[in-house]
Write an enzyme that holds these catalytic residues in place. Structure first.
Site, mmCIF file in Angstrom:
data_model
loop_
_atom_site.group_PDB
_atom_site.id
_atom_site.type_symbol
_atom_site.label_atom_id
_atom_site.label_comp_id
_atom_site.label_asym_id
_atom_site.label_seq_id
_atom_site.Cartn_x
_atom_site.Cartn_y
_atom_site.Cartn_z
ATOM 1 N N GLY A 43 0.779 -1.232 0.000
ATOM 2 C CA GLY A 43 0.000 0.000 0.000
ATOM 3 C C GLY A 43 0.813 1.285 0.000
ATOM 4 O O GLY A 43 0.324 2.328 0.445
ATOM 5 N N HIS A 61 0.038 0.860 -13.265
ATOM 6 C CA HIS A 61 0.679 -0.360 -13.763
ATOM 7 C C HIS A 61 2.164 -0.063 -13.942
ATOM 8 O O HIS A 61 2.533 0.951 -14.545
ATOM 9 C CB HIS A 61 0.050 -0.784 -15.093
ATOM 10 C CG HIS A 61 0.675 -2.030 -15.647
ATOM 11 N ND1 HIS A 61 0.390 -3.281 -15.151
ATOM 12 C CD2 HIS A 61 1.593 -2.202 -16.619
ATOM 13 C CE1 HIS A 61 1.106 -4.183 -15.803
ATOM 14 N NE2 HIS A 61 1.841 -3.549 -16.705
ATOM 15 N N GLU A 100 6.450 6.434 -9.051
ATOM 16 C CA GLU A 100 5.020 6.122 -8.897
ATOM 17 C C GLU A 100 4.390 6.996 -7.821
ATOM 18 O O GLU A 100 3.245 7.439 -7.953
ATOM 19 C CB GLU A 100 4.835 4.644 -8.537
ATOM 20 C CG GLU A 100 5.172 3.678 -9.650
ATOM 21 C CD GLU A 100 4.835 2.230 -9.287
ATOM 22 O OE1 GLU A 100 3.804 1.977 -8.657
ATOM 23 O OE2 GLU A 100 5.629 1.334 -9.642
#
Ligand code: GAR
Length: 209
Positions: free
Chosen positions: A12, A109, A174
């Site tokens: 997470g 992704h 990310e």
């Protein structure tokens, strides 16, 4: 105030980056819940520590994919989500589920889509010998790892990189890319035109290396 439900399956860290950005930047949004399909997902503890409601819809306790997705849908809709954010949610979703959240469900992704769909994307990139690798945030459609691309970030593959070093380098990117994309959604700046997402406003270049 937009309501966001984040789905996780494990660590997470992207969820955490989104929660932290939403708090620090005072988004017009509320993280309404974090839902995991795995009871032992490490990210649940962080969400709870932030006072965010957490829920487990255990994928192992359903006989079929359809049954699981129906239960998950009910759990999400219970929080009246405007946006569903898949953050390391490692399940393939049924077309009915995806359709229910059309243009309001996004995924990150770890590849520069449309290259390297599926699993082991870092190894796929190394095996292909490409010089750049990256991550993609996209709206989710019924086809796995497809759907209109919202934004991408990339890293250069250096001599000596392996799966782990590449994953670590990319994760840093990310954590900038995903919160930014979610913020654009909650600010109403994303417009889907066919397979393209138009960003209403300026767009930073995340591919700078
Ligand atoms: C992230 O690298 C994300 O891009 C990837 O899983 C990791 C989850 O990390 N997602 C997928 O592979 C989806 N197919 P996190 O749980 O720490 O955010």
């Amino acid at each position: 105030m937009k309501k966001i439900v984040i789905l996780i399956s494990g660590r997470g860290s992207n969820m955490q980056a989104i929660v932290q950005a939403s708090q620090a930047q005072q988004w017009p949004a509320q993280i309404a819940a974090v839902i995991s399909n795995k009871p032992d997902a490490a990210g649940l503890a962080y969400a709870a520590s932030q006072g965010i409601p957490t829920k487990v819809v255990d994928s192992k306790s359903f006989a079929s994919r359809e049954d699981f997705d129906t239960a998950l849908m009910h759990a999400i809709d219970n929080y009246q989500a405007d946006l569903v954010v898949l953050a390391g949610f490692m399940r393939i979703l049924t077309p009915d589920f995806v359709q229910h959240y059309e243009n309001r469900i996004m995924n990150i992704h770890p590849s520069l889509l449309p290259s390297f769909v599926g699993l082991h994307t870092h190894q796929q990139a190394l095996d292909a010998g490409v010089k750049f690798h990256g991550a993609t945030v996209h709206f989710v459609t019924a086809e796995l790892d497809h759907g209109p691309i919202i934004d991408q970030a990339c890293v250069r593959i250096e001599h000596g990189d392996d799966e782990n070093s590449l994953a670590s380098k990319l994760l840093v990117k990310e954590h900038v890319l995903y919160p930014r994309a979610v913020r654009l959604f909650v600010e109403g700046k994303l417009v889907v035109q066919g397979n393209r997402v138009i960003v209403n406003g300026s767009e930073a270049d995340h591919c700078a290396i």
